[in-house]
Design a protein around this motif. Structure first.
Motif, PDB file in Angstrom:
ATOM      1  N   LEU A  32       8.353   9.055 -14.914  1.00 51.40           N
ATOM      2  CA  LEU A  32       9.256   8.452 -13.940  1.00 51.40           C
ATOM      3  C   LEU A  32      10.699   8.883 -14.161  1.00 51.40           C
ATOM      4  O   LEU A  32      11.529   8.783 -13.247  1.00 51.40           O
ATOM      5  N   ALA A  33      11.001   9.340 -15.392  1.00 48.86           N
ATOM      6  CA  ALA A  33      12.367   9.821 -15.668  1.00 48.86           C
ATOM      7  C   ALA A  33      12.615  11.191 -15.063  1.00 48.86           C
ATOM      8  O   ALA A  33      13.765  11.625 -14.927  1.00 48.86           O
ATOM      9  N   ALA A  34      11.553  11.904 -14.732  1.00 56.28           N
ATOM     10  CA  ALA A  34      11.681  13.228 -14.120  1.00 56.28           C
ATOM     11  C   ALA A  34      12.166  13.082 -12.680  1.00 56.28           C
ATOM     12  O   ALA A  34      12.109  12.003 -12.091  1.00 56.28           O
ATOM     13  N   PRO A  35      12.640  14.182 -12.080  1.00 58.92           N
ATOM     14  CA  PRO A  35      13.136  14.120 -10.691  1.00 58.92           C
ATOM     15  C   PRO A  35      11.986  14.014  -9.681  1.00 58.92           C
ATOM     16  O   PRO A  35      11.724  14.932  -8.882  1.00 58.92           O
ATOM     17  N   ILE A  36      11.272  12.883  -9.732  1.00 59.33           N
ATOM     18  CA  ILE A  36      10.137  12.653  -8.844  1.00 59.33           C
ATOM     19  C   ILE A  36      10.012  11.137  -8.656  1.00 59.33           C
ATOM     20  O   ILE A  36      10.272  10.363  -9.587  1.00 59.33           O
ATOM     21  N   THR A  37       9.685  10.716  -7.467  1.00 64.75           N
ATOM     22  CA  THR A  37       9.586   9.283  -7.199  1.00 64.75           C
ATOM     23  C   THR A  37       8.247   8.725  -7.691  1.00 64.75           C
ATOM     24  O   THR A  37       7.290   9.468  -7.912  1.00 64.75           O
ATOM     25  N   MET A  38       8.213   7.392  -7.836  1.00 64.81           N
ATOM     26  CA  MET A  38       6.973   6.758  -8.259  1.00 64.81           C
ATOM     27  C   MET A  38       5.856   6.994  -7.240  1.00 64.81           C
ATOM     28  O   MET A  38       4.707   7.235  -7.599  1.00 64.81           O
ATOM     29  N   SER A  39       6.212   6.929  -5.963  1.00 67.10           N
ATOM     30  CA  SER A  39       5.196   7.146  -4.924  1.00 67.10           C
ATOM     31  C   SER A  39       4.597   8.536  -5.032  1.00 67.10           C
ATOM     32  O   SER A  39       3.386   8.720  -4.860  1.00 67.10           O
TER      33      SER A  39
ATOM     34  N   ARG B  79       5.773  -0.930  -7.687  1.00 69.84           N
ATOM     35  CA  ARG B  79       7.206  -1.092  -7.411  1.00 69.84           C
ATOM     36  C   ARG B  79       7.702  -2.455  -7.876  1.00 69.84           C
ATOM     37  O   ARG B  79       8.801  -2.566  -8.420  1.00 69.84           O
ATOM     38  N   ALA B  80       6.861  -3.477  -7.672  1.00 72.29           N
ATOM     39  CA  ALA B  80       7.260  -4.834  -8.101  1.00 72.29           C
ATOM     40  C   ALA B  80       7.401  -4.892  -9.614  1.00 72.29           C
ATOM     41  O   ALA B  80       8.290  -5.590 -10.144  1.00 72.29           O
ATOM     42  N   GLN B  81       6.567  -4.159 -10.338  1.00 71.85           N
ATOM     43  CA  GLN B  81       6.625  -4.185 -11.811  1.00 71.85           C
ATOM     44  C   GLN B  81       7.804  -3.417 -12.364  1.00 71.85           C
ATOM     45  O   GLN B  81       8.222  -3.646 -13.509  1.00 71.85           O
TER      46      GLN B  81
ATOM     47  N   GLY C 148      -4.405   1.738  -1.584  1.00 71.36           N
ATOM     48  CA  GLY C 148      -3.224   2.515  -1.974  1.00 71.36           C
ATOM     49  C   GLY C 148      -1.935   1.748  -1.734  1.00 71.36           C
ATOM     50  O   GLY C 148      -1.022   1.756  -2.568  1.00 71.36           O
ATOM     51  N   ALA C 149      -1.852   1.073  -0.578  1.00 68.02           N
ATOM     52  CA  ALA C 149      -0.642   0.312  -0.260  1.00 68.02           C
ATOM     53  C   ALA C 149      -0.446  -0.835  -1.249  1.00 68.02           C
ATOM     54  O   ALA C 149       0.679  -1.085  -1.710  1.00 68.02           O
ATOM     55  N   LEU C 150      -1.529  -1.525  -1.594  1.00 63.96           N
ATOM     56  CA  LEU C 150      -1.431  -2.616  -2.571  1.00 63.96           C
ATOM     57  C   LEU C 150      -1.000  -2.085  -3.935  1.00 63.96           C
ATOM     58  O   LEU C 150      -0.185  -2.717  -4.631  1.00 63.96           O
ATOM     59  N   ALA C 151      -1.549  -0.934  -4.322  1.00 62.68           N
ATOM     60  CA  ALA C 151      -1.202  -0.363  -5.630  1.00 62.68           C
ATOM     61  C   ALA C 151       0.273   0.019  -5.678  1.00 62.68           C
ATOM     62  O   ALA C 151       0.987  -0.291  -6.659  1.00 62.68           O
ATOM     63  N   ILE C 152       0.762   0.679  -4.647  1.00 62.68           N
ATOM     64  CA  ILE C 152       2.176   1.099  -4.641  1.00 62.68           C
ATOM     65  C   ILE C 152       3.094  -0.119  -4.642  1.00 62.68           C
ATOM     66  O   ILE C 152       4.112  -0.160  -5.354  1.00 62.68           O
TER      67      ILE C 152
END
Length: 428
Positions: A270-277, A424-426, A416-420
Protein backbone atom coordinates in the motif's frame (compact mmCIF):
# COMPACT_ATOMS: atom_id res chain seq x y z
CA UNK A 1 0.87 -36.94 37.35
CA UNK A 2 -0.13 -33.51 38.66
CA UNK A 3 1.70 -31.86 35.78
CA UNK A 4 -0.14 -34.03 33.24
CA UNK A 5 -3.52 -33.19 34.76
CA UNK A 6 -2.62 -29.50 34.66
CA UNK A 7 -1.72 -29.73 30.96
CA UNK A 8 -4.95 -31.56 30.14
CA UNK A 9 -6.92 -28.91 32.07
CA UNK A 10 -5.09 -26.16 30.21
CA UNK A 11 -5.89 -27.68 26.78
CA UNK A 12 -9.57 -28.09 27.67
CA UNK A 13 -9.85 -24.52 28.92
CA UNK A 14 -8.16 -23.14 25.80
CA UNK A 15 -10.47 -25.15 23.54
CA UNK A 16 -13.65 -24.17 25.38
CA UNK A 17 -12.60 -20.51 25.44
CA UNK A 18 -12.27 -20.51 21.64
CA UNK A 19 -16.00 -20.00 21.06
CA UNK A 20 -15.65 -19.78 17.28
CA UNK A 21 -13.87 -23.13 16.94
CA UNK A 22 -16.32 -24.72 19.35
CA UNK A 23 -19.28 -23.41 17.35
CA UNK A 24 -17.84 -24.69 14.07
CA UNK A 25 -17.06 -28.12 15.44
CA UNK A 26 -20.62 -28.42 16.76
CA UNK A 27 -22.49 -26.67 13.99
CA UNK A 28 -20.84 -28.26 10.97
CA UNK A 29 -21.83 -31.91 11.65
CA UNK A 30 -25.32 -30.81 12.75
CA UNK A 31 -25.95 -28.86 9.54
CA UNK A 32 -24.54 -31.57 7.27
CA UNK A 33 -26.45 -34.32 9.08
CA UNK A 34 -29.68 -32.31 8.89
CA UNK A 35 -29.15 -31.75 5.16
CA UNK A 36 -28.56 -35.36 4.24
CA UNK A 37 -31.26 -36.56 6.63
CA UNK A 38 -33.82 -34.34 4.89
CA UNK A 39 -32.82 -35.79 1.52
CA UNK A 40 -33.32 -39.38 2.64
CA UNK A 41 -36.67 -39.19 4.31
CA UNK A 42 -36.25 -37.13 7.46
CA UNK A 43 -38.10 -38.40 10.50
CA UNK A 44 -40.60 -40.34 8.40
CA UNK A 45 -43.43 -37.95 9.17
CA UNK A 46 -44.82 -38.01 5.65
CA UNK A 47 -43.50 -34.62 4.58
CA UNK A 48 -41.04 -35.93 2.00
CA UNK A 49 -40.61 -34.11 -1.26
CA UNK A 50 -43.07 -35.01 -3.96
CA UNK A 51 -42.00 -36.17 -7.41
CA UNK A 52 -42.91 -33.66 -10.10
CA UNK A 53 -44.20 -35.26 -13.28
CA UNK A 54 -45.97 -34.13 -16.42
CA UNK A 55 -49.25 -35.69 -17.55
CA UNK A 56 -50.40 -35.71 -21.17
CA UNK A 57 -54.07 -36.73 -21.03
CA UNK A 58 -55.03 -37.76 -24.57
CA UNK A 59 -57.48 -40.53 -23.59
CA UNK A 60 -60.94 -39.29 -22.60
CA UNK A 61 -62.42 -42.72 -21.88
CA UNK A 62 -63.63 -43.62 -18.39
CA UNK A 63 -60.51 -45.68 -17.67
CA UNK A 64 -58.18 -43.04 -19.09
CA UNK A 65 -59.74 -40.33 -16.93
CA UNK A 66 -59.63 -42.57 -13.84
CA UNK A 67 -55.89 -43.16 -14.32
CA UNK A 68 -55.22 -39.46 -14.80
CA UNK A 69 -57.28 -38.51 -11.73
CA UNK A 70 -55.54 -41.17 -9.64
CA UNK A 71 -52.12 -39.80 -10.60
CA UNK A 72 -53.23 -36.27 -9.71
CA UNK A 73 -54.52 -37.47 -6.36
CA UNK A 74 -51.42 -39.46 -5.44
CA UNK A 75 -49.77 -37.98 -2.35
CA UNK A 76 -46.31 -38.87 -3.71
CA UNK A 77 -46.71 -36.87 -6.92
CA UNK A 78 -47.09 -33.30 -8.09
CA UNK A 79 -48.74 -33.54 -11.51
CA UNK A 80 -48.64 -30.84 -14.18
CA UNK A 81 -51.06 -31.42 -17.05
CA UNK A 82 -49.38 -30.42 -20.31
CA UNK A 83 -49.49 -30.93 -24.03
CA UNK A 84 -47.13 -33.58 -25.38
CA UNK A 85 -44.75 -31.02 -26.87
CA UNK A 86 -44.67 -28.98 -23.64
CA UNK A 87 -43.93 -32.15 -21.67
CA UNK A 88 -41.07 -33.08 -24.00
CA UNK A 89 -39.58 -29.59 -23.83
CA UNK A 90 -39.68 -29.48 -20.02
CA UNK A 91 -38.12 -32.94 -19.67
CA UNK A 92 -35.46 -32.12 -22.23
CA UNK A 93 -34.56 -28.91 -20.35
CA UNK A 94 -34.38 -30.72 -17.01
CA UNK A 95 -37.43 -28.88 -15.60
CA UNK A 96 -39.43 -32.11 -15.20
CA UNK A 97 -38.17 -35.52 -14.15
CA UNK A 98 -40.74 -37.68 -15.95
CA UNK A 99 -43.76 -37.12 -18.21
CA UNK A 100 -46.50 -39.73 -18.63
CA UNK A 101 -48.61 -39.88 -21.81
CA UNK A 102 -52.02 -41.58 -21.68
CA UNK A 103 -52.65 -42.00 -25.42
CA UNK A 104 -56.07 -41.98 -27.04
CA UNK A 105 -57.75 -45.40 -26.91
CA UNK A 106 -55.57 -46.65 -24.06
CA UNK A 107 -58.50 -47.28 -21.72
CA UNK A 108 -60.37 -49.56 -24.11
CA UNK A 109 -57.23 -51.38 -25.21
CA UNK A 110 -56.05 -52.01 -21.65
CA UNK A 111 -59.46 -53.24 -20.56
CA UNK A 112 -59.56 -55.78 -23.40
CA UNK A 113 -56.02 -56.98 -22.69
CA UNK A 114 -56.49 -57.52 -18.94
CA UNK A 115 -57.06 -61.26 -19.39
CA UNK A 116 -54.98 -61.67 -22.55
CA UNK A 117 -51.25 -62.54 -22.52
CA UNK A 118 -50.67 -61.15 -26.03
CA UNK A 119 -49.87 -57.62 -27.19
CA UNK A 120 -50.74 -54.81 -24.80
CA UNK A 121 -51.14 -51.05 -25.25
CA UNK A 122 -48.11 -48.92 -24.39
CA UNK A 123 -47.85 -45.82 -22.25
CA UNK A 124 -45.08 -43.50 -23.51
CA UNK A 125 -42.85 -42.20 -20.70
CA UNK A 126 -40.43 -39.34 -21.33
CA UNK A 127 -37.73 -38.95 -18.72
CA UNK A 128 -34.60 -37.01 -17.91
CA UNK A 129 -31.69 -39.43 -18.48
CA UNK A 130 -30.24 -38.51 -15.08
CA UNK A 131 -33.47 -39.63 -13.39
CA UNK A 132 -33.49 -43.41 -13.87
CA UNK A 133 -34.26 -43.99 -10.18
CA UNK A 134 -37.23 -41.61 -10.27
CA UNK A 135 -38.42 -43.28 -13.48
CA UNK A 136 -38.57 -46.65 -11.70
CA UNK A 137 -40.59 -45.10 -8.85
CA UNK A 138 -43.05 -43.47 -11.25
CA UNK A 139 -43.49 -46.72 -13.16
CA UNK A 140 -44.36 -48.50 -9.92
CA UNK A 141 -46.99 -45.90 -9.01
CA UNK A 142 -48.30 -45.94 -12.58
CA UNK A 143 -48.74 -49.72 -12.51
CA UNK A 144 -50.75 -49.41 -9.30
CA UNK A 145 -53.09 -46.75 -10.66
CA UNK A 146 -53.55 -48.41 -14.05
CA UNK A 147 -54.42 -51.74 -12.43
CA UNK A 148 -56.89 -50.07 -10.08
CA UNK A 149 -58.48 -48.06 -12.88
CA UNK A 150 -58.71 -50.93 -15.35
CA UNK A 151 -59.88 -53.64 -12.94
CA UNK A 152 -62.32 -51.29 -11.25
CA UNK A 153 -64.00 -50.50 -14.56
CA UNK A 154 -63.76 -53.96 -16.11
CA UNK A 155 -65.02 -55.76 -13.03
CA UNK A 156 -67.76 -53.44 -11.93
CA UNK A 157 -67.85 -50.21 -13.90
CA UNK A 158 -70.40 -49.13 -16.44
CA UNK A 159 -68.25 -50.56 -19.26
CA UNK A 160 -67.49 -53.83 -17.45
CA UNK A 161 -69.97 -55.98 -19.37
CA UNK A 162 -68.60 -54.75 -22.69
CA UNK A 163 -65.03 -55.67 -21.76
CA UNK A 164 -66.12 -59.07 -20.43
CA UNK A 165 -67.95 -59.92 -23.66
CA UNK A 166 -64.95 -58.82 -25.75
CA UNK A 167 -62.60 -60.99 -23.68
CA UNK A 168 -64.93 -64.00 -23.94
CA UNK A 169 -64.99 -63.68 -27.73
CA UNK A 170 -61.20 -63.44 -27.87
CA UNK A 171 -60.85 -66.53 -25.66
CA UNK A 172 -62.95 -68.58 -28.06
CA UNK A 173 -60.17 -68.22 -30.64
CA UNK A 174 -57.42 -69.38 -28.23
CA UNK A 175 -56.38 -73.09 -28.28
CA UNK A 176 -57.76 -75.19 -25.43
CA UNK A 177 -55.70 -75.23 -22.24
CA UNK A 178 -56.17 -75.25 -18.49
CA UNK A 179 -55.65 -71.47 -18.38
CA UNK A 180 -58.32 -70.97 -21.04
CA UNK A 181 -60.87 -73.03 -19.13
CA UNK A 182 -60.07 -71.20 -15.89
CA UNK A 183 -60.51 -67.83 -17.57
CA UNK A 184 -63.75 -68.92 -19.26
CA UNK A 185 -65.12 -70.01 -15.91
CA UNK A 186 -64.01 -66.75 -14.27
CA UNK A 187 -65.36 -64.50 -17.02
CA UNK A 188 -68.58 -66.49 -17.35
CA UNK A 189 -69.31 -66.07 -13.66
CA UNK A 190 -68.30 -62.42 -13.81
CA UNK A 191 -70.66 -61.81 -16.74
CA UNK A 192 -73.59 -63.24 -14.80
CA UNK A 193 -72.68 -61.10 -11.81
CA UNK A 194 -72.41 -57.97 -13.95
CA UNK A 195 -75.80 -58.61 -15.48
CA UNK A 196 -77.36 -58.52 -12.00
CA UNK A 197 -75.32 -55.83 -10.23
CA UNK A 198 -73.16 -53.93 -12.72
CA UNK A 199 -72.66 -50.99 -10.42
CA UNK A 200 -71.85 -52.93 -7.22
CA UNK A 201 -68.64 -54.86 -7.13
CA UNK A 202 -65.63 -55.15 -4.92
CA UNK A 203 -62.81 -54.87 -7.41
CA UNK A 204 -60.15 -55.89 -4.92
CA UNK A 205 -61.98 -59.17 -4.07
CA UNK A 206 -62.59 -59.91 -7.72
CA UNK A 207 -58.95 -59.38 -8.68
CA UNK A 208 -57.89 -61.73 -5.90
CA UNK A 209 -60.35 -64.36 -7.18
CA UNK A 210 -58.69 -64.18 -10.58
CA UNK A 211 -55.40 -65.31 -9.04
CA UNK A 212 -52.52 -65.69 -11.45
CA UNK A 213 -54.71 -65.50 -14.56
CA UNK A 214 -54.70 -61.69 -14.61
CA UNK A 215 -51.82 -59.83 -16.20
CA UNK A 216 -50.71 -56.21 -16.20
CA UNK A 217 -52.75 -54.75 -19.07
CA UNK A 218 -50.13 -52.36 -20.45
CA UNK A 219 -46.47 -51.82 -21.18
CA UNK A 220 -44.36 -48.67 -21.09
CA UNK A 221 -42.32 -47.14 -23.85
CA UNK A 222 -39.51 -45.25 -22.13
CA UNK A 223 -37.71 -42.47 -23.97
CA UNK A 224 -34.84 -40.47 -22.48
CA UNK A 225 -34.91 -36.85 -23.61
CA UNK A 226 -31.94 -34.49 -23.55
CA UNK A 227 -30.78 -31.70 -25.84
CA UNK A 228 -27.21 -32.89 -25.48
CA UNK A 229 -25.29 -36.13 -25.94
CA UNK A 230 -25.97 -39.38 -24.14
CA UNK A 231 -26.10 -38.83 -20.39
CA UNK A 232 -22.70 -39.15 -18.74
CA UNK A 233 -22.70 -39.10 -14.92
CA UNK A 234 -19.04 -38.06 -14.95
CA UNK A 235 -20.04 -34.67 -16.37
CA UNK A 236 -21.97 -33.68 -13.26
CA UNK A 237 -19.39 -35.25 -10.95
CA UNK A 238 -16.57 -33.22 -12.50
CA UNK A 239 -18.70 -30.05 -12.37
CA UNK A 240 -19.44 -30.52 -8.68
CA UNK A 241 -15.94 -31.47 -7.58
CA UNK A 242 -14.37 -28.80 -9.76
CA UNK A 243 -16.54 -26.13 -8.15
CA UNK A 244 -15.77 -27.42 -4.65
CA UNK A 245 -12.00 -27.59 -4.88
CA UNK A 246 -11.61 -24.38 -6.84
CA UNK A 247 -13.55 -22.64 -4.07
CA UNK A 248 -10.96 -24.03 -1.66
CA UNK A 249 -8.36 -22.31 -3.86
CA UNK A 250 -10.35 -19.10 -3.30
CA UNK A 251 -9.96 -19.64 0.44
CA UNK A 252 -6.19 -19.85 -0.03
CA UNK A 253 -6.29 -16.54 -1.90
CA UNK A 254 -7.99 -14.85 1.05
CA UNK A 255 -5.75 -16.48 3.65
CA UNK A 256 -2.73 -15.36 1.62
CA UNK A 257 -3.81 -11.73 1.99
CA UNK A 258 -4.29 -12.16 5.73
CA UNK A 259 -0.81 -13.69 6.04
CA UNK A 260 0.63 -10.80 4.03
CA UNK A 261 -1.01 -8.36 6.44
CA UNK A 262 0.43 -10.22 9.43
CA UNK A 263 3.95 -10.15 8.00
CA UNK A 264 3.78 -6.48 7.01
CA UNK A 265 3.94 -7.18 3.26
CA UNK A 266 0.49 -5.68 2.79
CA UNK A 267 1.50 -2.34 4.27
CA UNK A 268 4.55 -2.20 2.00
CA UNK A 269 2.30 -2.83 -1.00
CA UNK A 270 0.00 0.00 0.00
CA UNK A 271 3.02 2.29 0.42
CA UNK A 272 3.81 1.86 -3.27
CA UNK A 273 2.30 4.25 -5.86
CA UNK A 274 -0.83 2.11 -6.26
CA UNK A 275 -4.28 2.37 -4.72
CA UNK A 276 -5.85 -0.24 -2.47
CA UNK A 277 -8.55 -0.90 -5.06
CA UNK A 278 -5.90 -1.62 -7.67
CA UNK A 279 -4.17 -4.06 -5.33
CA UNK A 280 -7.41 -5.87 -4.59
CA UNK A 281 -8.54 -5.97 -8.23
CA UNK A 282 -5.14 -7.31 -9.35
CA UNK A 283 -5.36 -10.05 -6.71
CA UNK A 284 -8.88 -10.88 -7.83
CA UNK A 285 -7.93 -11.04 -11.52
CA UNK A 286 -4.90 -13.25 -10.91
CA UNK A 287 -7.04 -15.53 -8.71
CA UNK A 288 -9.72 -15.67 -11.39
CA UNK A 289 -7.15 -16.64 -14.03
CA UNK A 290 -5.88 -19.46 -11.83
CA UNK A 291 -9.45 -20.65 -11.12
CA UNK A 292 -10.40 -20.61 -14.80
CA UNK A 293 -7.23 -22.46 -15.76
CA UNK A 294 -7.90 -25.13 -13.14
CA UNK A 295 -11.48 -25.66 -14.31
CA UNK A 296 -10.40 -25.98 -17.94
CA UNK A 297 -7.71 -28.49 -16.97
CA UNK A 298 -10.20 -30.50 -14.89
CA UNK A 299 -12.65 -30.75 -17.76
CA UNK A 300 -9.87 -31.52 -20.22
CA UNK A 301 -9.14 -34.63 -18.15
CA UNK A 302 -12.85 -35.41 -18.02
CA UNK A 303 -13.08 -35.20 -21.79
CA UNK A 304 -9.95 -37.22 -22.52
CA UNK A 305 -10.40 -39.99 -19.95
CA UNK A 306 -14.12 -40.16 -19.16
CA UNK A 307 -15.59 -39.12 -22.53
CA UNK A 308 -17.38 -36.06 -21.15
CA UNK A 309 -18.57 -33.83 -24.01
CA UNK A 310 -18.68 -30.04 -23.96
CA UNK A 311 -21.54 -29.25 -26.33
CA UNK A 312 -21.18 -25.47 -26.32
CA UNK A 313 -17.58 -24.30 -26.04
CA UNK A 314 -18.41 -20.57 -26.00
CA UNK A 315 -21.09 -21.06 -23.37
CA UNK A 316 -18.77 -23.25 -21.31
CA UNK A 317 -16.11 -20.52 -21.42
CA UNK A 318 -18.61 -17.92 -20.22
CA UNK A 319 -19.75 -20.08 -17.30
CA UNK A 320 -16.14 -20.81 -16.29
CA UNK A 321 -15.22 -17.11 -16.41
CA UNK A 322 -18.24 -16.17 -14.31
CA UNK A 323 -17.41 -18.82 -11.73
CA UNK A 324 -13.72 -17.87 -11.67
CA UNK A 325 -14.53 -14.22 -10.93
CA UNK A 326 -17.03 -15.22 -8.26
CA UNK A 327 -14.41 -17.47 -6.64
CA UNK A 328 -11.79 -14.69 -6.64
CA UNK A 329 -14.19 -12.16 -5.08
CA UNK A 330 -15.17 -14.78 -2.49
CA UNK A 331 -11.49 -15.00 -1.54
CA UNK A 332 -11.32 -11.20 -1.15
CA UNK A 333 -14.41 -11.32 1.07
CA UNK A 334 -12.70 -13.87 3.34
CA UNK A 335 -9.64 -11.63 3.64
CA UNK A 336 -11.74 -8.54 4.30
CA UNK A 337 -13.79 -9.99 7.15
CA UNK A 338 -11.25 -12.44 8.58
CA UNK A 339 -9.40 -11.35 11.72
CA UNK A 340 -6.60 -13.91 11.68
CA UNK A 341 -5.62 -16.56 9.10
CA UNK A 342 -6.49 -19.35 11.51
CA UNK A 343 -9.94 -18.06 12.44
CA UNK A 344 -10.75 -17.08 8.85
CA UNK A 345 -9.82 -20.51 7.51
CA UNK A 346 -12.26 -22.30 9.81
CA UNK A 347 -15.17 -20.01 8.93
CA UNK A 348 -14.29 -20.04 5.24
CA UNK A 349 -14.20 -23.84 5.09
CA UNK A 350 -17.58 -23.99 6.81
CA UNK A 351 -19.06 -21.42 4.40
CA UNK A 352 -17.59 -23.26 1.42
CA UNK A 353 -19.04 -26.59 2.51
CA UNK A 354 -22.48 -24.96 2.82
CA UNK A 355 -22.11 -23.42 -0.64
CA UNK A 356 -21.11 -26.65 -2.36
CA UNK A 357 -23.70 -28.66 -0.43
CA UNK A 358 -26.61 -26.39 -1.40
CA UNK A 359 -25.19 -25.80 -4.86
CA UNK A 360 -25.60 -29.45 -5.86
CA UNK A 361 -21.89 -30.29 -5.98
CA UNK A 362 -22.30 -33.37 -3.75
CA UNK A 363 -25.89 -34.37 -4.52
CA UNK A 364 -27.69 -33.06 -7.63
CA UNK A 365 -30.25 -30.40 -6.74
CA UNK A 366 -33.05 -32.28 -8.49
CA UNK A 367 -33.22 -34.72 -5.56
CA UNK A 368 -33.65 -31.86 -3.04
CA UNK A 369 -37.09 -31.21 -1.52
CA UNK A 370 -39.04 -28.64 -3.54
CA UNK A 371 -38.62 -25.89 -0.93
CA UNK A 372 -34.86 -26.47 -0.85
CA UNK A 373 -34.63 -26.32 -4.63
CA UNK A 374 -36.17 -22.84 -4.50
CA UNK A 375 -33.91 -21.79 -1.62
CA UNK A 376 -30.73 -22.78 -3.46
CA UNK A 377 -31.47 -20.30 -6.25
CA UNK A 378 -29.83 -17.66 -4.02
CA UNK A 379 -26.64 -19.75 -3.79
CA UNK A 380 -23.99 -18.82 -6.40
CA UNK A 381 -22.59 -22.33 -6.65
CA UNK A 382 -26.01 -23.63 -7.74
CA UNK A 383 -25.73 -21.48 -10.86
CA UNK A 384 -22.16 -22.59 -11.49
CA UNK A 385 -22.99 -26.31 -11.32
CA UNK A 386 -26.18 -25.89 -13.35
CA UNK A 387 -24.31 -23.86 -15.95
CA UNK A 388 -21.59 -26.49 -16.33
CA UNK A 389 -24.23 -29.24 -16.59
CA UNK A 390 -26.08 -27.21 -19.22
CA UNK A 391 -22.97 -26.81 -21.35
CA UNK A 392 -22.05 -30.49 -21.16
CA UNK A 393 -24.52 -33.37 -20.98
CA UNK A 394 -27.71 -31.30 -21.07
CA UNK A 395 -26.64 -29.57 -24.28
CA UNK A 396 -28.59 -26.37 -23.64
CA UNK A 397 -28.10 -23.15 -25.55
CA UNK A 398 -26.29 -19.86 -25.12
CA UNK A 399 -29.29 -18.30 -23.35
CA UNK A 400 -28.71 -20.60 -20.36
CA UNK A 401 -24.99 -19.84 -20.38
CA UNK A 402 -25.68 -16.10 -20.36
CA UNK A 403 -28.21 -16.45 -17.54
CA UNK A 404 -25.98 -18.53 -15.26
CA UNK A 405 -22.96 -16.35 -16.00
CA UNK A 406 -24.89 -13.15 -15.28
CA UNK A 407 -25.98 -14.44 -11.87
CA UNK A 408 -22.41 -15.44 -10.98
CA UNK A 409 -21.08 -12.05 -12.10
CA UNK A 410 -23.70 -10.34 -9.91
CA UNK A 411 -22.47 -12.34 -6.90
CA UNK A 412 -18.86 -11.51 -7.86
CA UNK A 413 -19.71 -7.79 -7.96
CA UNK A 414 -21.49 -8.03 -4.60
CA UNK A 415 -18.64 -9.88 -2.89
CA UNK A 416 -16.04 -7.57 -4.42
CA UNK A 417 -17.90 -4.41 -3.39
CA UNK A 418 -18.27 -5.66 0.19
CA UNK A 419 -14.59 -6.58 0.34
CA UNK A 420 -13.40 -3.19 -0.94
CA UNK A 421 -15.75 -1.36 1.45
CA UNK A 422 -14.43 -3.39 4.38
CA UNK A 423 -10.78 -2.89 3.47
CA UNK A 424 -11.28 0.87 3.16
CA UNK A 425 -13.09 1.00 6.51
CA UNK A 426 -10.18 -0.83 8.18
CA UNK A 427 -7.56 1.53 6.74
CA UNK A 428 -9.18 4.83 7.68
Amino acid sequence: MTAMIAMIRKDLILYLNDKRALMLNLLMPIVLAAFFGSLFGGAGGGNNSKIEIGLVQQDTSVIGRKIGDALKGDSSLTVHELSEQEAKDKVRAGKLMVAVVIPAGFGDASGQSLFQPGSKPALPLYYDPSQSTVLAMVKGLLTQHVMQGVTGEVMGGASGSKFTEANLKQLEQVPDSEDKQALLTLLGGLKKYQDHEASKVDSQRTVATGGGNLSVPFTTKDEALSSGPKYNAYAHAFAGMGVQFILFMGIDLGIGILLARRMGIWNRLLAAPITMSQVLVSRALSGAMIAAGLMVAIFACAMLIFKVEVTNAAGFALVVIGFALMTASFGLLIAAFGKTPEAARGLAVFATLILVMLGGAWVPTFVFPAWMQQLTLIVPTRWAVDGLDAMTWRGLGMDVALQTTAVQLAFAALFGALAIWRFRAQNR
